[in-house]
Design a protein around this motif. Sequence first.
Motif, mmCIF file in Angstrom:
data_model
loop_
_atom_site.group_PDB
_atom_site.id
_atom_site.type_symbol
_atom_site.label_atom_id
_atom_site.label_comp_id
_atom_site.label_asym_id
_atom_site.label_seq_id
_atom_site.Cartn_x
_atom_site.Cartn_y
_atom_site.Cartn_z
ATOM 1 N N VAL A 18 0.871 -1.176 0.000
ATOM 2 C CA VAL A 18 0.000 0.000 0.000
ATOM 3 C C VAL A 18 0.909 1.229 0.000
ATOM 4 C CG1 VAL A 18 -1.785 1.283 1.234
ATOM 5 C CG2 VAL A 18 -1.778 -1.224 1.307
ATOM 6 N N VAL A 19 0.580 2.207 -0.827
ATOM 7 C CA VAL A 19 1.376 3.443 -0.912
ATOM 8 C C VAL A 19 0.460 4.628 -0.616
ATOM 9 C CG1 VAL A 19 2.900 4.845 -2.353
ATOM 10 C CG2 VAL A 19 2.823 2.365 -2.689
ATOM 11 N N GLY A 20 0.934 5.536 0.220
ATOM 12 C CA GLY A 20 0.139 6.710 0.563
ATOM 13 C C GLY A 20 0.972 7.979 0.493
ATOM 14 N N ILE A 21 0.359 9.069 0.046
ATOM 15 C CA ILE A 21 1.038 10.369 -0.014
ATOM 16 C C ILE A 21 0.069 11.475 0.413
ATOM 17 C CG2 ILE A 21 2.617 9.676 -1.873
ATOM 18 C CD1 ILE A 21 0.869 11.298 -3.815
ATOM 19 N N LYS A 22 0.631 12.545 0.932
ATOM 20 C CA LYS A 22 -0.118 13.785 1.077
ATOM 21 C C LYS A 22 0.010 14.569 -0.222
ATOM 22 C CE LYS A 22 0.696 14.329 6.058
ATOM 23 N NZ LYS A 22 1.329 15.201 7.097
ATOM 24 N N TYR A 23 -1.043 15.302 -0.563
ATOM 25 C CA TYR A 23 -0.951 16.234 -1.688
ATOM 26 C C TYR A 23 -1.585 17.549 -1.276
ATOM 27 C CZ TYR A 23 -5.872 15.571 -3.110
ATOM 28 O OH TYR A 23 -7.238 15.551 -3.160
ATOM 29 N N LYS A 24 -1.686 18.489 -2.189
ATOM 30 C CA LYS A 24 -2.065 19.860 -1.840
ATOM 31 C C LYS A 24 -3.377 19.937 -1.072
ATOM 32 C CE LYS A 24 -3.340 22.582 -5.159
ATOM 33 N NZ LYS A 24 -3.305 23.482 -6.343
ATOM 34 N N ASP A 25 -4.360 19.129 -1.476
ATOM 35 C CA ASP A 25 -5.694 19.256 -0.900
ATOM 36 C C ASP A 25 -6.069 18.144 0.077
ATOM 37 O OD1 ASP A 25 -6.220 21.549 -2.468
ATOM 38 O OD2 ASP A 25 -6.693 20.264 -4.188
ATOM 39 N N GLY A 26 -5.216 17.129 0.222
ATOM 40 C CA GLY A 26 -5.604 16.026 1.092
ATOM 41 C C GLY A 26 -4.592 14.893 1.073
ATOM 42 N N VAL A 27 -5.125 13.672 1.058
ATOM 43 C CA VAL A 27 -4.300 12.464 1.121
ATOM 44 C C VAL A 27 -4.765 11.481 0.047
ATOM 45 C CG1 VAL A 27 -3.634 10.477 2.554
ATOM 46 C CG2 VAL A 27 -3.862 12.744 3.594
ATOM 47 N N LEU A 28 -3.798 10.789 -0.572
ATOM 48 C CA LEU A 28 -4.093 9.745 -1.559
ATOM 49 C C LEU A 28 -3.470 8.428 -1.115
ATOM 50 C CD1 LEU A 28 -3.290 11.681 -4.870
ATOM 51 C CD2 LEU A 28 -5.565 11.059 -4.044
ATOM 52 N N LEU A 29 -4.218 7.344 -1.270
ATOM 53 C CA LEU A 29 -3.720 5.999 -1.001
ATOM 54 C C LEU A 29 -3.934 5.137 -2.238
ATOM 55 C CD1 LEU A 29 -3.783 6.955 1.985
ATOM 56 C CD2 LEU A 29 -4.710 4.713 2.588
ATOM 57 N N ALA A 30 -3.014 4.212 -2.489
ATOM 58 C CA ALA A 30 -3.135 3.305 -3.623
ATOM 59 C C ALA A 30 -2.804 1.887 -3.182
ATOM 60 C CB ALA A 30 -2.209 3.725 -4.767
ATOM 61 N N ALA A 31 -3.562 0.931 -3.708
ATOM 62 C CA ALA A 31 -3.306 -0.487 -3.443
ATOM 63 C C ALA A 31 -3.894 -1.296 -4.581
ATOM 64 C CB ALA A 31 -3.919 -0.915 -2.114
ATOM 65 N N ASP A 32 -3.240 -2.412 -4.893
ATOM 66 C CA ASP A 32 -3.835 -3.296 -5.900
ATOM 67 C C ASP A 32 -4.838 -4.232 -5.228
ATOM 68 O OD1 ASP A 32 -2.570 -5.562 -4.853
ATOM 69 O OD2 ASP A 32 -0.931 -5.513 -6.275
ATOM 70 N N MET A 33 -5.433 -5.118 -6.015
ATOM 71 C CA MET A 33 -6.539 -5.944 -5.517
ATOM 72 C C MET A 33 -6.188 -7.428 -5.498
ATOM 73 S SD MET A 33 -9.792 -3.973 -7.216
ATOM 74 C CE MET A 33 -10.943 -4.737 -6.080
#
Length: 245
Positions: free
Chosen positions: A33-48
């Motif tokens: 699982v990969v997560g980052i902060k960005y200008k307006d909030g937070v993004l997380l990514a994961a495969d299935m």
Amino acid sequence: MNVADAAAAMNNLLGSEADSQRSLYPYVTGTSVVGIKYKDGVLLAADMGGSYGSTLRYKTVERLKSVGKHSIIGASGEISDFQEIIRYLDELILYDNMWDDGNSFGPKEVHNYLTRVMYNRRNKFNPLWNSLVLGGVKNGQKYLGTVSMIGVHYEDNHVATGFGNHLARPILRDEWHENLTFEEGVKLLEKCMRVLLYRDRSAVNKLQIAKITGEGITISPPYSLKTFWNFAAFQNPTVGAEGSW
């Protein structure tokens, strides 16, 4: 109590202890699982993907879940233990809502709760076999943290679990900055997930990206990345290799 009764009682006691089960090792697992902060909030990514040992048995496992109004969680590791964690969090949010006092748990509170749960289970020698990423936004404050199966936890501007710690974090250290737009953040996460797809045997080309801002939580439908498998190193990976093999 005679000797025979005492022996029977001891056997029953020993039998009950022997019947107590622990997750000695994970069965069906999810990868990074990969997560980052960005200008307006937070993004997380994961495969299935869900791997049964070394077999990619399942390809529709959702490993990103919302937690209350302000948080989202992603998990690597044993899928059944992640389901147990989600049950804990559902009970926590329900209890919080029952107060009906206008307050609600934010991502920092949920992250602190998870660190206690994971460390408590580790101390009982019955750990939950997961590495977790917890992100969220409350009162305009972005939050992103991670916790391991033994309770090791920290906050950062970008985090990753599993192989992502080794393959995605170097990319994030080079390319992440705090003024990323949503589109740039998604592009950066897709780059990380593409590298993981190339290099992690447990990864599948079917992923979700979760976005959380002050306006709410959105988890994308599953989609696939464009890939290129004709790199020279992929075509003949043993060229230049030395050794008895």
